[in-house]
Design a protein around this motif. Structure first.
Motif: not given
Length: 84
Positions: A23-33, A35-46
Motif C-alpha cells: 500500500g505505501p509503496l503504491v501510494f507513495a509512487g502516485l503522490v510523490e510525482s 501531478r494532480p493527475g496522479d495524486t487524485a486517484p491515489a487519494f480517491s482509492t484510499g
C-alpha cells in the motif's frame, strides 16, 4: 501448524503483511510525482478503501466496548485437545 499443510487452499488471499507493505509503496509512487493527475486517484482509492472498511465493520463488527476479551470470544485454552 505442523501437519496441516495439505488443508491449505491452492491460492491464498494476500495477507495483512503483504498489503501493509504494498500500500505505501503504491501510494507513495502516485503522490510523490506532485501531478494532480496522479495524486487524485491515489487519494480517491484510499477514500474508497476506507469507506469499504467502514461498511465491513458496520456489518461484521463486534460490540466490544468495555468488555474483556473472554467476554467476546472463548479462550483458545478452553478448546478440547485432540490427538497427540
Amino acid at each position: 501448524m505442523a501437519g496441516e499443510e495439505g488443508n491449505r487452499p491452492a491460492v491464498e488471499a494476500p495477507s495483512t503483511r503483504e498489503c501493509g507493505v504494498a500500500g505505501p509503496l503504491v501510494f507513495a509512487g502516485l503522490v510523490e510525482s506532485g501531478r494532480p493527475g496522479d495524486t487524485a486517484p491515489a487519494f480517491s482509492t484510499g477514500a474508497v478503501l476506507m469507506i469499504a472498511a467502514g461498511l465491513v465493520e458496520a456489518f461484521l463488527g463486534v460490540k466490544a466496548e468495555r468488555k474483556g476479551l473472554e467476554d467476546i470470544a472463548e479462550p483458545l485454552s478452553a478448546a478440547p485437545r485432540t490427538g497427540g
